[in-house]
Design a protein around this motif. Sequence first.
Motif, mmCIF file in Angstrom:
data_model
loop_
_atom_site.group_PDB
_atom_site.id
_atom_site.type_symbol
_atom_site.label_atom_id
_atom_site.label_comp_id
_atom_site.label_asym_id
_atom_site.label_seq_id
_atom_site.Cartn_x
_atom_site.Cartn_y
_atom_site.Cartn_z
ATOM 1 N N TRP A 1 8.709 2.772 -23.272
ATOM 2 C CA TRP A 1 8.218 1.391 -23.194
ATOM 3 C C TRP A 1 6.967 1.176 -24.020
ATOM 4 O O TRP A 1 6.830 0.167 -24.695
ATOM 5 C CB TRP A 1 7.935 0.997 -21.735
ATOM 6 N N VAL B 1 10.955 -4.847 -19.829
ATOM 7 C CA VAL B 1 10.787 -4.036 -18.621
ATOM 8 C C VAL B 1 10.724 -4.947 -17.413
ATOM 9 O O VAL B 1 9.872 -5.837 -17.348
ATOM 10 C CB VAL B 1 9.490 -3.189 -18.705
ATOM 11 N N ARG C 1 2.875 -0.438 -20.148
ATOM 12 C CA ARG C 1 3.514 -1.515 -19.404
ATOM 13 C C ARG C 1 3.158 -1.356 -17.933
ATOM 14 O O ARG C 1 3.907 -0.772 -17.152
ATOM 15 C CB ARG C 1 5.028 -1.440 -19.588
#
Lengths: 354, 354
Positions: B176, B184, B265
């Motif tokens: 990510w 996500v 993230r």
Amino acid sequence: MRDVLAEWQPVVDDAIAELLPRDVDEAYLDEWFGPASHRYDPEAIQRALSDPVWDLLDRGGKRWRAVVCLLLLDGFGADPHEHLAYACIPEVLHNGTIIVDDVEDEAEIRRGETALHHRYGQDVALNAGNAMYFLPLKVVGKNPAGLDSGTQLAMYEMLMDELNRTHLGQGMDIHWHRNREATVSEAEYLEMCACKTGCLGRIVARLPAILTDQPDEVEHAIAKYAEEMSIAFQIGDDILDIESTIEGNTEFGKAFGNDIREGKRTLMAIHALSEADPAEADRLATILHADENTREEIVDAIGILQSTDSIEYARERALEFAGSARAHLREVPLDEERSDQLASFTEFVIDRDV
Amino acid sequence: MRDVLAEWQPVVDDAIAELLPRDVDEAYLDEWFGPASHRYDPEAIQRALSDPVWDLLDRGGKRWRAVVCLLLLDGFGADPHEHLAYACIPEVLHNGTIIVDDVEDEAEIRRGETALHHRYGQDVALNAGNAMYFLPLKVVGKNPAGLDSGTQLAMYEMLMDELNRTHLGQGMDIHWHRNREATVSEAEYLEMCACKTGCLGRIVARLPAILTDQPDEVEHAIAKYAEEMSIAFQIGDDILDIESTIEGNTEFGKAFGNDIREGKRTLMAIHALSEADPAEADRLATILHADENTREEIVDAIGILQSTDSIEYARERALEFAGSARAHLREVPLDEERSDQLASFTEFVIDRDV
């Protein structure tokens, strides 16, 4: 032997794809790792694990670890086709160690292409390599062979023993080539090989012995076959590095004088350091531990290896270990065809990129 | 709780020193890893494994993973003093992952000092970290508690399950923050935490449950307590990173806006990306995925997190998980004192450097 390898390789690759599919989806993740607590991201796992690992696998490698495992299973009376998942264990472990070793050694190239950490990033490569240390071990718990709990336990313990010793061997090797003052005896060098290279070989051999419930002495003998073959392989590998440098033929993927540049304590270097006169030995130690080497220094170092007959000495020791490996093999009750195939491996593995 | 930790820490450290002594000698290597085939180099193993690992351990860490394990053993009716080696398993694993994570993240500092790969070299650090993935697992085979083979097997399987999922979580997280285009969801973020952080927590909890042969529902409940506490911890950790940046107080060892610079993230980032208007969301995504960030960009990104109430949202979710962890704990038959101690952990772990 090459025919046997060529015949099995696609079968092994299909079996590896059962453990780690080329295309990761939620069904695989659920089945292999258990249901998610929240939600897996199959796309992320595909790209962080499956893509780099299959990139490496697709670059070649003959899967000899899996194939020897299958030949032994067959030799011990088990159907290799029913135990393919087990044969993938040492193969996947091996490819995991390659990824991590390349980060440790700061390698640029692997099997003729960009090393994984340069292609995918160091974080992705390391995590994928480390994941391959654990992913295949789940086969023991999945238990496709329906082993009793004692046999499963024996397999886990064997794997833990060997994987621990792998890291001891790697630790010794790294420490030596980082520290000029380290004195290394031949026995310590052989132990390093027995641990670093030999332990994966021992997994290849012990796994089918445990799976088919062989007596301890058979498991021991076949493990020794694999360990000593691995030592012979490691010494042979080191000789190849020097010889390809002497012949100006570095096409098997390494730099000119690679091991000397890295300062590796090979059996040849250890022998030369002890046999050369003090001034020459000091010169060799200095070259090995310099951060950078000129072409002249590499040539000098090789000259010292040659003047002490160290290359020839190492070759004799490798042949002794190959012979001893074959002797251990003869202690193992296998039919003649399997026995001959496995004996021929003691020569075959001197070859590169397997 | 701090008292309990302070009381146990030296006891735990002594137990870790049984697994990996500060001074490595041949007797230890023989006993722990089995006799050498040729000859170990204890000095090399000392310097390649023991020195870096003890350097890290001596920098601090409260050993809470070992202590929670011991409290649970006690709560389940086993004598913690007789099972110290088992409690070291998650603690040593954790310290191994720290070493490897710091290489993956290219960290400079760990616990206020130079990260191990900078002090000892990347090869030494990685090999030592990876060795710590396997060294403690030998405890199961050594079997100091005299467990039956079914229980030993259950412990290995549990460890393999959790260590596999740890690498899935790490893979998701890495993928990510390397890929701007990755979308996500909150459920995927929570899964990443459950795997990456939660699985080591689950080992802490499941190990004593298995060792004392608890019913499946008890093992499940205590594992959920640990998993959800770990998720709360991870969210709390991310909040702390942002708040210490807002307060200009980055003394807990990280750079200003560390997580934003790394493009992590976090739950806050995920929430803000979905709640902000498209222009703001695009601006946040750009800042997160830039190779370098100015101070102004960090301040901008934090402004977007604040305008979408994302910090507050994350805090609420963390508190929910902590509450849910306590609810799972109540399903576990423990005396009041142990239960209260373990419940208090759900707040305590929000603290740093444990």
